[in-house]
Write a protein that holds these residues in place. Structure first.
Motif, PDB file in Angstrom:
ATOM      1  N   GLY A  40      41.973  49.026  53.336  1.00  0.00           N
ATOM      2  CA  GLY A  40      43.072  48.513  52.991  1.00  0.00           C
ATOM      3  C   GLY A  40      43.045  48.210  51.446  1.00  0.00           C
ATOM      4  O   GLY A  40      42.135  48.496  50.969  1.00  0.00           O
ATOM      5  N   PHE A  41      43.977  47.342  50.908  1.00  0.00           N
ATOM      6  CA  PHE A  41      43.771  46.926  49.486  1.00  0.00           C
ATOM      7  C   PHE A  41      42.822  45.743  49.289  1.00  0.00           C
ATOM      8  O   PHE A  41      42.510  44.853  49.807  1.00  0.00           O
ATOM      9  N   ALA A  42      42.256  46.401  48.233  1.00  0.00           N
ATOM     10  CA  ALA A  42      40.883  45.430  47.703  1.00  0.00           C
ATOM     11  C   ALA A  42      41.485  44.443  46.738  1.00  0.00           C
ATOM     12  O   ALA A  42      42.666  44.635  46.398  1.00  0.00           O
ATOM     13  N   PRO A  43      40.871  43.419  46.458  1.00  0.00           N
ATOM     14  CA  PRO A  43      41.192  42.166  45.655  1.00  0.00           C
ATOM     15  C   PRO A  43      41.698  42.878  44.279  1.00  0.00           C
ATOM     16  O   PRO A  43      41.004  43.867  43.745  1.00  0.00           O
ATOM     17  N   LEU A  44      42.733  42.596  43.720  1.00  0.00           N
ATOM     18  CA  LEU A  44      43.517  43.136  42.455  1.00  0.00           C
ATOM     19  C   LEU A  44      42.519  42.751  41.270  1.00  0.00           C
ATOM     20  O   LEU A  44      42.206  41.545  41.020  1.00  0.00           O
ATOM     21  N   ASN A  45      42.440  43.666  40.049  1.00  0.00           N
ATOM     22  CA  ASN A  45      41.714  43.434  39.130  1.00  0.00           C
ATOM     23  C   ASN A  45      42.849  43.206  37.871  1.00  0.00           C
ATOM     24  O   ASN A  45      43.470  44.231  37.806  1.00  0.00           O
ATOM     25  N   VAL A  46      42.716  42.193  36.986  1.00  0.00           N
ATOM     26  CA  VAL A  46      43.772  42.155  35.965  1.00  0.00           C
ATOM     27  C   VAL A  46      42.891  41.810  34.806  1.00  0.00           C
ATOM     28  O   VAL A  46      41.925  41.022  34.755  1.00  0.00           O
ATOM     29  N   GLY A  47      43.218  42.413  33.656  1.00  0.00           N
ATOM     30  CA  GLY A  47      42.378  42.044  32.378  1.00  0.00           C
ATOM     31  C   GLY A  47      43.238  42.501  31.165  1.00  0.00           C
ATOM     32  O   GLY A  47      44.591  42.764  31.174  1.00  0.00           O
ATOM     33  N   ALA A  48      42.550  42.321  30.135  1.00  0.00           N
ATOM     34  CA  ALA A  48      43.140  42.804  28.787  1.00  0.00           C
ATOM     35  C   ALA A  48      42.187  43.417  27.848  1.00  0.00           C
ATOM     36  O   ALA A  48      40.995  42.804  27.778  1.00  0.00           O
ATOM     37  N   LYS A  49      42.506  44.008  26.987  1.00  0.00           N
ATOM     38  CA  LYS A  49      41.575  44.654  25.810  1.00  0.00           C
ATOM     39  C   LYS A  49      41.765  43.804  24.580  1.00  0.00           C
ATOM     40  O   LYS A  49      43.336  43.800  24.252  1.00  0.00           O
TER      41      LYS A  49
ATOM     42  N   VAL B  75      36.758  44.371  23.027  1.00  0.00           N
ATOM     43  CA  VAL B  75      36.391  43.444  24.329  1.00  0.00           C
ATOM     44  C   VAL B  75      37.277  43.525  25.175  1.00  0.00           C
ATOM     45  O   VAL B  75      38.615  43.326  24.784  1.00  0.00           O
ATOM     46  N   LEU B  76      36.861  43.735  26.384  1.00  0.00           N
ATOM     47  CA  LEU B  76      37.529  43.788  27.666  1.00  0.00           C
ATOM     48  C   LEU B  76      37.180  42.326  28.398  1.00  0.00           C
ATOM     49  O   LEU B  76      36.004  42.304  28.762  1.00  0.00           O
ATOM     50  N   LEU B  77      38.307  41.587  28.651  1.00  0.00           N
ATOM     51  CA  LEU B  77      37.844  40.521  29.617  1.00  0.00           C
ATOM     52  C   LEU B  77      38.944  40.701  30.818  1.00  0.00           C
ATOM     53  O   LEU B  77      40.159  41.120  30.568  1.00  0.00           O
ATOM     54  N   ASP B  78      38.310  40.583  31.943  1.00  0.00           N
ATOM     55  CA  ASP B  78      39.052  40.723  33.332  1.00  0.00           C
ATOM     56  C   ASP B  78      38.423  39.811  34.501  1.00  0.00           C
ATOM     57  O   ASP B  78      37.680  39.060  34.305  1.00  0.00           O
ATOM     58  N   MET B  79      39.471  40.192  35.499  1.00  0.00           N
ATOM     59  CA  MET B  79      38.921  39.393  36.614  1.00  0.00           C
ATOM     60  C   MET B  79      39.389  39.858  38.058  1.00  0.00           C
ATOM     61  O   MET B  79      40.498  40.428  37.952  1.00  0.00           O
ATOM     62  N   ASN B  80      38.808  39.836  39.043  1.00  0.00           N
ATOM     63  CA  ASN B  80      39.118  39.875  40.287  1.00  0.00           C
ATOM     64  C   ASN B  80      39.891  39.046  40.797  1.00  0.00           C
ATOM     65  O   ASN B  80      39.133  37.865  40.999  1.00  0.00           O
ATOM     66  N   LEU B  81      40.851  39.113  41.428  1.00  0.00           N
ATOM     67  CA  LEU B  81      41.682  38.082  42.036  1.00  0.00           C
ATOM     68  C   LEU B  81      41.100  37.688  43.612  1.00  0.00           C
ATOM     69  O   LEU B  81      40.543  38.648  43.982  1.00  0.00           O
ATOM     70  N   GLY B  82      41.729  36.835  44.011  1.00  0.00           N
ATOM     71  CA  GLY B  82      41.334  36.656  45.602  1.00  0.00           C
ATOM     72  C   GLY B  82      42.069  36.862  46.625  1.00  0.00           C
ATOM     73  O   GLY B  82      42.178  36.460  47.726  1.00  0.00           O
TER      74      GLY B  82
ATOM     75  N   VAL C 123      31.848  44.381  26.197  1.00  0.00           N
ATOM     76  CA  VAL C 123      31.972  44.968  24.884  1.00  0.00           C
ATOM     77  C   VAL C 123      31.966  46.555  25.114  1.00  0.00           C
ATOM     78  O   VAL C 123      31.170  47.286  25.516  1.00  0.00           O
ATOM     79  N   LEU C 124      32.865  47.197  24.628  1.00  0.00           N
ATOM     80  CA  LEU C 124      33.305  48.635  24.333  1.00  0.00           C
ATOM     81  C   LEU C 124      33.012  49.016  22.962  1.00  0.00           C
ATOM     82  O   LEU C 124      33.639  48.526  21.921  1.00  0.00           O
ATOM     83  N   VAL C 125      32.167  50.008  22.897  1.00  0.00           N
ATOM     84  CA  VAL C 125      31.835  50.753  21.411  1.00  0.00           C
ATOM     85  C   VAL C 125      31.966  52.019  21.565  1.00  0.00           C
ATOM     86  O   VAL C 125      31.511  52.676  22.414  1.00  0.00           O
ATOM     87  N   SER C 126      32.661  52.709  20.562  1.00  0.00           N
ATOM     88  CA  SER C 126      32.885  54.057  20.329  1.00  0.00           C
ATOM     89  C   SER C 126      32.282  54.566  18.966  1.00  0.00           C
ATOM     90  O   SER C 126      32.649  53.698  18.077  1.00  0.00           O
ATOM     91  N   GLN C 127      32.062  55.880  18.853  1.00  0.00           N
ATOM     92  CA  GLN C 127      31.783  56.481  17.584  1.00  0.00           C
ATOM     93  C   GLN C 127      32.229  58.013  17.714  1.00  0.00           C
ATOM     94  O   GLN C 127      31.726  58.644  18.624  1.00  0.00           O
ATOM     95  N   GLN C 128      33.285  58.315  16.733  1.00  0.00           N
ATOM     96  CA  GLN C 128      33.784  59.576  17.031  1.00  0.00           C
ATOM     97  C   GLN C 128      32.654  60.661  16.369  1.00  0.00           C
ATOM     98  O   GLN C 128      32.256  60.035  15.177  1.00  0.00           O
ATOM     99  N   LEU C 129      32.483  61.799  16.877  1.00  0.00           N
ATOM    100  CA  LEU C 129      31.764  62.648  16.421  1.00  0.00           C
ATOM    101  C   LEU C 129      32.467  63.935  16.068  1.00  0.00           C
ATOM    102  O   LEU C 129      33.165  64.513  16.672  1.00  0.00           O
ATOM    103  N   GLY C 130      32.570  64.173  14.567  1.00  0.00           N
ATOM    104  CA  GLY C 130      33.374  65.301  14.282  1.00  0.00           C
ATOM    105  C   GLY C 130      34.891  64.605  14.356  1.00  0.00           C
ATOM    106  O   GLY C 130      35.347  63.759  14.121  1.00  0.00           O
TER     107      GLY C 130
END
Length: 287
Positions: free
Chosen positions: A129-138, A153-160, A177-184
């Protein structure tokens, strides 16, 4: 009782600080021309859920991502031996913030009965069935959204919450921590560095799990409709050590805001063994 939520958030923000200069070096041209780059303009979903992108929706944009992933019994990620239906809703907010919620639905197995004490098959006793809900923000940690180099930066939490069959449920704070580098103009490297623990007590960090990922994605051929993704990931926990793996896939994008993808992955060591396959759809609404 000491807690680690603020420590986790602070550590992630400190880890992001040294990399801010990457995005600052591209700030001048990012605000003018990079916004029309296919790498930025075309949809970039956070699926299959390992390497979450630095892509952030603008205020008023919505993005829905849904898909099925089937995990082998020896898988070190996801739900081993099960098939999960995952849905992620992302909402663009003001001040370079993106709100998000992820809900997993764990399908009940139909062909693996457990023999009872009298030799008769019994019903499956695992979670379903349904697993605990994950909520967060970037949160944008660099200076310009959608720059050629970007830090989020992504902060999130699995609820109960979730189905009662998921035992020992508790709040699980985490962050990346999310990091990206565009190539071309069309290719990109995406990296994640994260940590998650169960509960808020300081001793919970001893059972916490670290995550690192690195992914390359881009088009196949001169167009932007058909493309590939290839990622390597590794989780580390004190009791298990390093569990590395690889994931690869293909995507088809008929419209800038619509994408279909298929993926396959496998562990690189016996302890991290296990095959998984997935398929999903992502759609973005709003300008």
């Amino acid at each position: 009782m000491r807690t680690t939520t603020l420590l986790t958030a602070g550590a992630l923000l400190l880890a992001a600080a040294p990399t801010r200069t990457l995005a600052q070096s591209a700030a001048a041209d990012a605000a003018n021309s990079n916004g029309e780059s296919p790498f930025v303009r075309l949809i970039r979903p956070d699926r299959p859920g390992q390497t979450i992108t630095t892509n952030m929706l603008y205020p008023g944009q919505f993005q829905l991502e849904t898909g099925l992933t089937s995990f082998d019994a020896g898988s070190s990620v996801g739900y081993a031996g099960r098939t999960a239906w995952g849905n992620t809703l992302r909402i663009g907010f003001f001040n370079h913030i993106e709100l998000r919620a992820t809900q997993q639905y764990l399908l009940s197995p139909v062909s693996r009965p457990v023999l009872g004490s009298e030799g008769r098959p019994t019903a499956f006793a695992g979670p379903a069935g349904f697993a605990p809900l994950n909520v967060g923000a970037k949160f944008l940690a660099s200076t310009v959204q959608n720059a050629r180099s970007q830090v989020v930066v992504l902060l999130d939490m699995n609820l109960g919450n979730g189905d009662a069959s998921f035992g020992a449920k508790q709040l699980e704070p985490g962050g990346r921590v999310l990091v990206s580098q565009q190539l071309g103009q069309r290719f990109g490297l995406e990296g994640n560095f994260g940590f998650r623990q169960q509960g808020f007590k300081a001793e919970g960090t001893k059972q916490g799990r670290y995550l690192t990922t690195l992914a390359l994605n881009g088009p196949l051929g001169p167009g932007t409709h058909l493309g590939f993704l290839a990622e390597t990931y590794a989780t580390w926990q004190r009791q298990q050590g390093w569990l590395p793996g690889l994931t690869s896939g293909l995507y088809y994008r008929p419209l800038p805001g619509l994408r279909f993808d298929v993926t396959a992955g496998h562990g690189l060591t016996p302890a991290a063994g296990g095959f998984n396959v997935g398929a999903g759809i992502s759609a973005r609404l709003g300008k």
